[in-house]
Design a protein around this motif. Sequence first.
Motif, PDB file in Angstrom:
ATOM      1  N   LYS A 155      32.097   4.934 -20.837  1.00 38.96           N
ATOM      2  CA  LYS A 155      33.133   4.829 -21.860  1.00 38.96           C
ATOM      3  C   LYS A 155      34.353   5.625 -21.392  1.00 38.96           C
ATOM      4  CE  LYS A 155      33.736   5.583 -26.839  1.00 38.96           C
ATOM      5  NZ  LYS A 155      33.136   6.182 -28.060  1.00 38.96           N
ATOM      6  N   GLU A 156      35.286   4.921 -20.753  1.00 39.09           N
ATOM      7  CA  GLU A 156      36.472   5.595 -20.229  1.00 39.09           C
ATOM      8  C   GLU A 156      37.448   6.009 -21.330  1.00 39.09           C
ATOM      9  OE1 GLU A 156      37.685   4.276 -15.916  1.00 39.09           O
ATOM     10  OE2 GLU A 156      37.524   2.496 -17.216  1.00 39.09           O
ATOM     11  N   GLU A 157      37.488   5.230 -22.416  1.00 38.74           N
ATOM     12  CA  GLU A 157      38.449   5.504 -23.480  1.00 38.74           C
ATOM     13  C   GLU A 157      37.922   6.573 -24.433  1.00 38.74           C
ATOM     14  OE1 GLU A 157      35.627   2.450 -25.119  1.00 38.74           O
ATOM     15  OE2 GLU A 157      36.602   2.863 -23.192  1.00 38.74           O
ATOM     16  N   LEU A 158      38.825   7.157 -25.192  1.00 37.51           N
ATOM     17  CA  LEU A 158      38.448   8.163 -26.173  1.00 37.51           C
ATOM     18  C   LEU A 158      37.899   7.500 -27.428  1.00 37.51           C
ATOM     19  CD1 LEU A 158      41.493  10.613 -25.960  1.00 37.51           C
ATOM     20  CD2 LEU A 158      39.284  10.790 -24.804  1.00 37.51           C
ATOM     21  N   SER A 159      37.125   8.266 -28.165  1.00 35.44           N
ATOM     22  CA  SER A 159      36.609   7.783 -29.443  1.00 35.44           C
ATOM     23  C   SER A 159      37.739   7.684 -30.458  1.00 35.44           C
ATOM     24  CB  SER A 159      35.543   8.746 -29.979  1.00 35.44           C
ATOM     25  OG  SER A 159      35.200   8.419 -31.316  1.00 35.44           O
ATOM     26  N   ARG A 203      36.459  12.878 -17.524  1.00 33.77           N
ATOM     27  CA  ARG A 203      37.453  11.811 -17.671  1.00 33.77           C
ATOM     28  C   ARG A 203      38.851  12.409 -17.776  1.00 33.77           C
ATOM     29  NH1 ARG A 203      35.409   8.981 -22.993  1.00 33.77           N
ATOM     30  NH2 ARG A 203      35.366  11.198 -23.541  1.00 33.77           N
ATOM     31  N   PRO A 204      39.826  11.864 -17.056  1.00 27.24           N
ATOM     32  CA  PRO A 204      41.192  12.404 -17.108  1.00 27.24           C
ATOM     33  C   PRO A 204      41.781  12.414 -18.516  1.00 27.24           C
ATOM     34  CG  PRO A 204      40.960  10.886 -15.260  1.00 27.24           C
ATOM     35  CD  PRO A 204      39.698  10.770 -16.064  1.00 27.24           C
ATOM     36  N   VAL A 205      41.346  11.484 -19.374  1.00 23.41           N
ATOM     37  CA  VAL A 205      41.923  11.397 -20.720  1.00 23.41           C
ATOM     38  C   VAL A 205      41.289  12.366 -21.702  1.00 23.41           C
ATOM     39  CG1 VAL A 205      42.590   8.980 -20.439  1.00 23.41           C
ATOM     40  CG2 VAL A 205      40.333   9.532 -21.377  1.00 23.41           C
ATOM     41  N   SER A 206      40.184  12.975 -21.321  1.00 24.35           N
ATOM     42  CA  SER A 206      39.433  13.796 -22.267  1.00 24.35           C
ATOM     43  C   SER A 206      39.943  15.234 -22.319  1.00 24.35           C
ATOM     44  CB  SER A 206      37.946  13.794 -21.909  1.00 24.35           C
ATOM     45  OG  SER A 206      37.207  14.501 -22.887  1.00 24.35           O
ATOM     46  N   GLN A 207      39.986  15.789 -23.544  1.00 21.82           N
ATOM     47  CA  GLN A 207      40.341  17.196 -23.734  1.00 21.82           C
ATOM     48  C   GLN A 207      39.127  18.053 -24.075  1.00 21.82           C
ATOM     49  OE1 GLN A 207      43.976  17.880 -26.189  1.00 21.82           O
ATOM     50  NE2 GLN A 207      43.974  15.668 -26.474  1.00 21.82           N
ATOM     51  N   VAL A 208      37.982  17.398 -24.314  1.00 19.58           N
ATOM     52  CA  VAL A 208      36.754  18.117 -24.661  1.00 19.58           C
ATOM     53  C   VAL A 208      35.643  17.669 -23.715  1.00 19.58           C
ATOM     54  CG1 VAL A 208      37.424  18.352 -27.067  1.00 19.58           C
ATOM     55  CG2 VAL A 208      36.078  16.367 -26.358  1.00 19.58           C
ATOM     56  N   MET A 221       6.837  24.635 -16.980  1.00 23.68           N
ATOM     57  CA  MET A 221       7.544  23.366 -16.793  1.00 23.68           C
ATOM     58  C   MET A 221       9.046  23.553 -16.974  1.00 23.68           C
ATOM     59  SD  MET A 221       6.836  21.217 -20.291  1.00 23.68           S
ATOM     60  CE  MET A 221       7.237  21.923 -21.892  1.00 23.68           C
ATOM     61  N   ARG A 222       9.790  22.539 -16.600  1.00 16.91           N
ATOM     62  CA  ARG A 222      11.235  22.496 -16.785  1.00 16.91           C
ATOM     63  C   ARG A 222      11.578  21.188 -17.497  1.00 16.91           C
ATOM     64  NH1 ARG A 222      10.179  26.864 -15.520  1.00 16.91           N
ATOM     65  NH2 ARG A 222      10.924  28.094 -13.747  1.00 16.91           N
ATOM     66  N   VAL A 223      12.580  21.254 -18.387  1.00 15.34           N
ATOM     67  CA  VAL A 223      13.052  20.068 -19.091  1.00 15.34           C
ATOM     68  C   VAL A 223      14.560  19.969 -18.886  1.00 15.34           C
ATOM     69  CG1 VAL A 223      13.310  18.928 -21.323  1.00 15.34           C
ATOM     70  CG2 VAL A 223      11.216  20.201 -20.813  1.00 15.34           C
ATOM     71  N   ARG A 224      14.993  18.839 -18.346  1.00 19.29           N
ATOM     72  CA  ARG A 224      16.409  18.617 -18.058  1.00 19.29           C
ATOM     73  C   ARG A 224      16.970  17.618 -19.068  1.00 19.29           C
ATOM     74  NH1 ARG A 224      15.635  17.767 -13.388  1.00 19.29           N
ATOM     75  NH2 ARG A 224      16.333  19.714 -12.441  1.00 19.29           N
ATOM     76  N   LEU A 225      18.087  17.972 -19.694  1.00 18.88           N
ATOM     77  CA  LEU A 225      18.746  17.109 -20.672  1.00 18.88           C
ATOM     78  C   LEU A 225      20.150  16.800 -20.170  1.00 18.88           C
ATOM     79  CD1 LEU A 225      17.782  19.098 -23.920  1.00 18.88           C
ATOM     80  CD2 LEU A 225      16.482  17.290 -22.782  1.00 18.88           C
ATOM     81  N   LYS A 226      20.495  15.498 -20.114  1.00 16.91           N
ATOM     82  CA  LYS A 226      21.782  15.107 -19.548  1.00 16.91           C
ATOM     83  C   LYS A 226      22.445  14.032 -20.399  1.00 16.91           C
ATOM     84  CE  LYS A 226      22.626  14.750 -15.239  1.00 16.91           C
ATOM     85  NZ  LYS A 226      22.701  14.301 -13.828  1.00 16.91           N
ATOM     86  N   ALA A 227      23.772  14.130 -20.501  1.00 15.07           N
ATOM     87  CA  ALA A 227      24.565  13.084 -21.141  1.00 15.07           C
ATOM     88  C   ALA A 227      25.933  13.054 -20.484  1.00 15.07           C
ATOM     89  CB  ALA A 227      24.708  13.318 -22.643  1.00 15.07           C
ATOM     90  N   GLY A 228      26.480  11.858 -20.332  1.00 16.07           N
ATOM     91  CA  GLY A 228      27.805  11.711 -19.755  1.00 16.07           C
ATOM     92  C   GLY A 228      28.398  10.370 -20.129  1.00 16.07           C
ATOM     93  N   TYR A 229      29.725  10.291 -20.026  1.00 17.95           N
ATOM     94  CA  TYR A 229      30.432   9.064 -20.396  1.00 17.95           C
ATOM     95  C   TYR A 229      30.880   8.246 -19.195  1.00 17.95           C
ATOM     96  CZ  TYR A 229      30.747  10.463 -25.323  1.00 17.95           C
ATOM     97  OH  TYR A 229      30.470  10.795 -26.625  1.00 17.95           O
ATOM     98  N   LEU A 230      30.518   8.650 -17.985  1.00 25.21           N
ATOM     99  CA  LEU A 230      30.878   7.876 -16.796  1.00 25.21           C
ATOM    100  C   LEU A 230      29.620   7.481 -16.037  1.00 25.21           C
ATOM    101  CD1 LEU A 230      34.085   9.736 -15.529  1.00 25.21           C
ATOM    102  CD2 LEU A 230      33.929   7.588 -16.804  1.00 25.21           C
TER     103      LEU A 230
END
Length: 347
Positions: A155-159, A203-208, A221-230
């Motif tokens: 999602k390149e565009e802002l919400s 993202r270049p358009v993002s401020q947050v 154990m280890r738990v990895r949590l990831k989220a991204g918009y690209l």
Amino acid sequence: MQQIRTALLSFGMSGRVFHAPFIHLHPGLELYDVWERTKSASLEFYPGIRIFRSLEELLADERIELVIVNTPTNTHFEYTKKVLEAGKHAVVEKAFTTSVAEAIELQQLAAQKHKKISVFQNRRWDSDFKTVKKIVEEGWLGDITEAEFHFDRYKEELSPKMHKEIPGPGAGVLNDLGPHLIDQALFLFGMPDALFADIRITRPVSQVDDYFELLLYYKTMRVRLKAGYLVREPLPSFIVHGHKGSFIKTRADVQEADLIENKKPGGTDWGIEPVSEEGLLHTEKNGKIIRERVHTLQGNYYAYYEAVYHALTQNTEMPVTVQDGINVVRIIETAVQSSAAGKLIQL
């Protein structure tokens, strides 16, 4: 059946899609009114609903017992405090609050007023996560050594919801998608001993922040949590490894998409994923190595409100407790500290 008159504090996407359909469906919950400041969109879907133009007017109605605080995160503390002070129970959208201090204050106020709070974590009732939980709890993988949960989008565009994009309390992807992943991890594995976080703007358009990676440290154990918009080509959203084997599952719950299309929940085929999205189990069974697809459990957000109703009428524990909400906010708060300092932080 005892009726619980219920109010919504917003009729945007969350009110229309995630809350109103299930409140309306439940025979013991009456979708009584909604706070719409200028519009009357709720009348199109629920012609008999009452509309209030101010929060004060809504909270003054003594017939209302339960209020859904489904407004932007940075308003949750203020509005939930007013709800409790008005003598009403609350369901609060994720993230619960913008700080642990706020969350604890609401917990204490609820206890003083003898009212209940639940944090709305519908993703516990996603078909994919329910299946992952079943595989782990039934011991198919043995003792867990590693897990990785993703919530990725391209999602390149802002919400258009600018409260998510303007820097300030409650903004950014860690506060938006983070609570889903964090709650699922804590629900399955409990609180970690420590965490390390990397939170970035990609993202270049993002401020947050629009990307995060959290590494939760447990004793074994280890738990990895990831989220991204690209992320145009995402990895499987659930990857779990144990001493006996592995389970891999896509994020394929259909409920949100169906609700957005105004499909009514409640039928026997509700929340059923396509067979093509079944998870892959590679483990040992009866002394033999197996590698097979696993039937996905049925998703069911209705179960959340059924449990809320039971808690209010039978004085049992809410399905997602106020302490659950505090724990998620604590992880978010600690993750921000870890990313800023670039170091592991003990919890």
